[in-house]
Write an enzyme that holds these catalytic residues in place. Structure first.
Site, short mmCIF file in Angstrom:
data_model
loop_
_atom_site.label_atom_id
_atom_site.label_comp_id
_atom_site.label_asym_id
_atom_site.label_seq_id
_atom_site.Cartn_x
_atom_site.Cartn_y
_atom_site.Cartn_z
N LYS B 79 0.85 -1.19 0.00
CA LYS B 79 0.00 0.00 0.00
C LYS B 79 0.89 1.24 0.00
O LYS B 79 1.92 1.28 0.69
CB LYS B 79 -0.88 -0.02 1.25
CG LYS B 79 -1.96 1.08 1.28
CD LYS B 79 -2.77 0.99 2.58
CE LYS B 79 -3.91 1.99 2.63
NZ LYS B 79 -4.66 1.93 3.90
N SER B 154 -9.58 1.82 3.06
CA SER B 154 -8.74 2.56 2.14
C SER B 154 -7.71 1.73 1.39
O SER B 154 -7.17 2.17 0.38
CB SER B 154 -8.02 3.66 2.91
OG SER B 154 -7.13 3.08 3.84
N SER B 178 -9.58 -0.41 7.31
CA SER B 178 -9.04 -0.24 5.95
C SER B 178 -8.39 -1.46 5.32
O SER B 178 -8.12 -1.47 4.13
CB SER B 178 -8.04 0.91 5.92
OG SER B 178 -8.73 2.14 5.98
#
Ligand SMILES: [Zn+2]
Lengths: 485, 481
Positions: B79, B154, B178
């Site tokens: 990420k 996210s 997330s």
């Protein structure tokens, strides 16, 4: 004066730990710009602080030296504000639960009595970086350069308690500053060199009508760069505020800046403009818990304090209060005295010689006592020789200079330079003969009862023997001769 | 079935038996990215050269019969809010334009040290602030099951990459759900271990007391494998737990005997899509039929979790994001900048996305003089109550099962104008972050083409129980299919 003066301080002192407060970067002064930086102290995304235990120890040391209680649990908080020297956009400081609280230090009060000034708190925080503006200020500059070598260096902030014996005059304020600096140097946590930014003060001052219980609004004066400026700024503020009060006007609570050239203070920002720092506990750092043993260990090993040393010197070594005060101003000097004293036959003379001769010489030559090679035992021997009259004051000073330069013992220097006192009666009598024949009128004076005149003859022999005559023996010989004549 | 669709465990076996090479694995994944990522937009930055170089090194070690860690030669996507030395790290935001970290996060360094192939940096809601991966400066990521829908967020890029075979494993961050939420929307496994298990060093902070790295895999075993690599004590993170490195993968066993599962009534009330509720209750039933006991537990403060979360998270964020000021790195506004203040204002207004600005403002307000006690301090008190609820529940049960999200994936753009509606997507996930507990999200079926996930919550540092429960369920579920 019709007004009582109340003065308080916030002092920031840079700790001389090997590394910064929350990273492993070296603590340096004057290194090339941005050579002691890392992701943390430049605020890189994702970097995290790790507390330097040594800095905690140093802060606790200061707290103990200033009679504070040490909190078993303390917290680090973020103080949020924007400035280019603050890479994270917040400073890690302490807000609720500082390391040390509720202490005091003793200063000389204006009434000549010991005066315990209240310390509200001592906490640990990180320093910001340093900006160099292309012009006078950040707003007038085309550009400003940022050096983050200083960013993250540990500071302690020492805050006075204005409800517990605040300073009542400029003189007490000055005494307070000097005492704080002296203590921090004694316990070896900060060098407190003002020129290097290691000792910074904000001072606040308010006036109240004599006897009135209520305090007036405080004016804070920020970023004072010398003790002299602080005194000047305070003198100015006392005049300014008392004038306003006499005119029946209100004193604004505000922050002011001192203009060093005009010797006046000017408003910087009002209370309403005071920034909201949005303090909150730093979630990157866990609550700090201090073990009892950790604090006890520091208590046990905390170096001697100036007042303790002063008491020792006056009580054990019977040196006058004034001389002891002069000796203890600098810890290394005081230590030198206490190392000399066991070998010395006359401690008062020892103290005087350190103050009048050794320190004067060091000062004139910009030397420090740590940098000279002289051994305490040798220095005591020199004093003993002087006391015994085996060396005159004059020769003593010459020998001392040589001792400072070479680190040799006084005996070796006296031997090598042929400064050995003339002890031999025959030899001394030759000088005495010359003096008697040169000054028959003095001999007559002595005979007629003016015994003091003997010093003229002694002085004459000292001159002609280049100060080497044993003074005690010489006096005996002269007296003997007078009686015979 | 291409190599990139195999499990990490399977690929590891094939590598060790020299059936395939790491280079072939890397090639397969990169080919899939080439085919799919234009449409799905899971990646912000590809590190294909690095991955191929790492693959070569692994292949060399295999040829020399050197000992390899289980992750050697396995592609992992990162990420893009996790720092990678020398590789752009954007946090999905314009404000980090051009920023290349001078250091790697501990989690990524662990992966590199274990020989994992770093495939690229995945898309996210800016700084992890969002539940749909729409709040990215680099455009939204699309749901792998229907590109008109969001993948959740996210960490939507990481979840999508794993689901599509654009990577085999991925890591993300989980501040309020997330990792777990996009795992549910994309039909993969996502797990957030206990706060403190994985170092936050090098993870760009959103809300420091809630942020935790997590792992993605297409099955429970793979997820355990990636966690085994990234979980480690780290002296660079003061909140890191000083525990030995775990062995989650080797100790996996599908054991349900004597397992006490808690079912909180508060999590199955109004607002949840009944189709999701049915799937989850069916999953619980399957576990019960195979040896587990199910008990009702009470988590009475659940209804305050979302507001508590948004007070604490935004407060911390407002401070954490202050360093993005245009002074030292990233984007700096140049036009109409007259002085320092306008430089700050313009840089931040132009650099941060709308949602980030909203949260910074909210958080600044929460911490302001005069409001601190009413908001931040009170939220911390409620946080303690929520924590206490969970602790009490765990006195009776070994794990707790809940939904992950109240809704199925929604259309891109559907909730953009209603941030409150979007915030409610996290309603079942934020309590764990507030309490610091571990949670795993895994698939329990489909409604139309959309996957439904459920969450298993464990006691602090007892990841093993929830991994084993998930592992047991996974086997039962695939047998049932
Ligand atoms: Zn540093």
């Amino acid at each position: 004066m019709d007004y009582d003066v109340i003065i308080g301080f916030e002092i920031h002192a840079e700790l001389k730990t090997a590394t910064k407060l929350f990273c492993d970067c070296e603590v340096t002064y004057g290194a090339p710009q941005n050579t002691h930086i890392c992701p943390l102290c430049t605020g890189q995304p994702g970097s995290l602080p790790v507390l330097n235990k040594k800095a905690v120890e140093f802060c606790v040391r200061a707290g103990l030296a200033m009679n504070c209680s040490i909190n078993k649990y303390s917290l680090f908080a973020r103080k949020n504000y924007f400035y280019p020297d603050l890479p994270k956009g917040y400073q890690i400081s302490q807000y609720e639960l500082p390391l040390c609280e509720n202490g005091y230090i003793i200063i000389n009060g204006d009434d000549g009595e010991a005066y315990p000034v209240g310390i509200k708190r001592i906490h640990l925080e990180e320093d910001a970086g340093k900006l160099v503006h292309s012009s006078q200020s950040i707003s007038s500059s085309e550009y400003s350069l940022a050096d983050y070598n200083r960013s993250g260096i540990p500071l302690i902030e020492i805050v006075t308690d204005h409800t517990t014996n605040p300073m009542r005059s400029v003189k007490e304020a000055r005494n307070y500053l000097e005492k704080i600096r002296q203590i921090l140097r004694y316990i070896e946590v900060s060098d407190c060199t003002i020129e290097k930014g290691q000792f910074r003060c904000d001072v606040n001052i308010s006036l109240k009508k004599k006897g009135s219980p209520s305090y007036g609004n405080r004016a804070e004066i920020k970023n004072m760069t010398s003790f002299k400026f602080i005194s000047e700024a305070l003198e100015y503020e006392i005049k300014r505020q008392s004038k306003l009060l006499k005119e029946g006007k209100k004193i604004e609570q505000e922050t002011r800046l001192y203009n060093e050239e005009k010797k006046i203070t000017l408003p910087m920002r009002s209370k309403e403009d005071a920034p909201d720092y949005r303090y909150f506990p730093d979630p990157d750092l866990i609550e700090l818990e201090l073990e009892k043993e950790f604090i006890n260990e520091i208590r046990k090993t905390n170096p001697v304090l100036p007042d303790e040393l002063l008491n020792l010197i006056t009580e054990k070594y019977k040196v006058s209060q004034e001389d002891a005060y002069l000796l203890t101003r600098n810890k290394a000097v005081a230590n030198f005295f206490t190392e000399c004293a066991p070998h010395s036959d006359d401690n008062k003379k020892l103290a005087r010689w350190i103050i009048n001769n050794l320190l004067k010489h060091l000062e004139e030559n910009s030397l420090t006592i740590e940098s000279v090679k002289i051994k305490p035992k040798d220095f005591a021997s020199l004093i003993n020789l002087i006391v015994k009259g085996e060396v005159t004051d004059r020769v003593g000073k010459t020998v001392l200079e040589e001792m400072i330069a070479s680190g040799k013992s006084p005996e070796v220097i006296i031997d090598a330079k042929g400064l050995k006192p003339i002890e031999d009666t025959k030899e001394l009598n030759k000088f005495v003969d010359d003096a008697f024949s040169a000054h028959p009128e003095v001999v007559e004076q002595i005979q007629s009862g003016e015994t003091k005149a003997i010093n003229v003859l002694i002085g004459q022999v000292m001159r002609s023997s280049k100060g080497k005559a044993n003074a005690n023996k010489l006096r005996e010989l002269i007296l003997e001769r007078i009686e015979k004549e | 079935m291409e190599l990139c669709d195999h499990s990490a465990a399977e690929l590891g076996r094939k590598l060790r038996s020299k059936e395939i090479s790491a280079k072939e694995i890397a090639g397969s994944v990169l080919k899939r990215i080439e085919e799919k990522d234009k449409q799905y937009n899971a990646f912000i930055t590809l590190t294909d050269e690095l991955a191929l170089k790492q693959a070569e090194e692994v292949d060399k070690k295999i040829s020399q019969n050197e000992n390899l860690s289980p992750l050697a030669g396995i592609p992992v996507a990162i990420k893009d809010n996790i720092c990678t030395k020398g590789i752009a790290t954007t946090c999905g935001s314009k404000i980090l334009e051009g920023y290349i970290p001078p250091y790697s996060s501990t989690a990524v360094q662990n992966l590199i040290d274990d020989g994992a192939l770093i495939i690229g940096k995945t898309n996210l809601d800016q700084f992890g602030m969002g539940s749909s991966t729409e709040n990215s400066h680099f455009g939204p990521t699309k749901n792998p099951h229907n590109p008109e829908y969001v993948p959740g967020g996210s960490s939507g890029g990481s979840a999508t990459a794993v689901a599509l075979g654009e990577s085999v494993l991925a890591i993300g961050t989980d501040t309020g759900g997330s990792v777990r939420m996009p795992a549910a929307f994309c039909g993969v496994v996502g797990m957030k271990p206990t706060y403190g298990r994985i170092s936050r060093y090098g993870v760009v902070a959103y809300a420091s007391s809630l942020d935790q790295v997590g792992g993605f895999g297409r099955n429970v075993g793979d997820t355990a494998l990636v966690l085994d690599s990234i979980c480690s004590y780290d002296k660079n993170d003061s909140t890191s737990a000083n525990l030995p490195k775990p062995n989650f993968y080797p100790s996996l066993k599908p054991d349900l005997k004597n397992l006490k599962i808690g079912l909180p009534k508060e999590y199955f009330v109004e607002g949840i899509d009944t189709r999701i509720k049915e799937k989850i209750l069916a999953a619980v039933k399957l576990l019960e039929e195979n040896g587990a006991e199910v008990h009702e537990v009470f988590l009475p403060h659940t209804k305050y979790a979302i507001s508590t979360y948004y007070l604490i998270a935004t407060a911390e964020a407002s401070s954490n994001l202050a360093r993005f000021d245009g002074v030292r790195f990233g984007y700096r506004a140049k036009e109409d900048v007259t002085d320092l203040t306008t430089m700050y204002e313009k840089t931040r207004s132009e650099g941060f996305g709308k949602e980030v600005i909203r949260r910074i403002m909210l958080g600044s307000y929460v911490l302001s003089a005069g409001y601190y006690d009413a908001y931040y301090l009170k939220a911390q008190k409620v946080r303690a109550l929520i924590q206490h609820d969970l602790e009490s529940a765990f006195e009776k049960v070994d794990c707790i099962i809940t939904p992950v999200t109240p809704t199925l994936p929604f259309k891109i753009g559907e909730k953009n104008e209603d941030p409150l509606q979007m915030y409610l997507e996290d309603i079942f996930t934020v309590s764990l972050n507030l309490a610091g507990l571990p949670g795993i999200s895994l698939n329990c079926g489909y409604v139309n083409e959309f996957p439904v996930g459920f969450q298993i919550i464990g006691k602090a540092f007892d990841e093993t129980t929830i991994l084993n429960t998930a592992y047991a369920y996974e086997q039962l579920h695939s047998n049932n299919k």
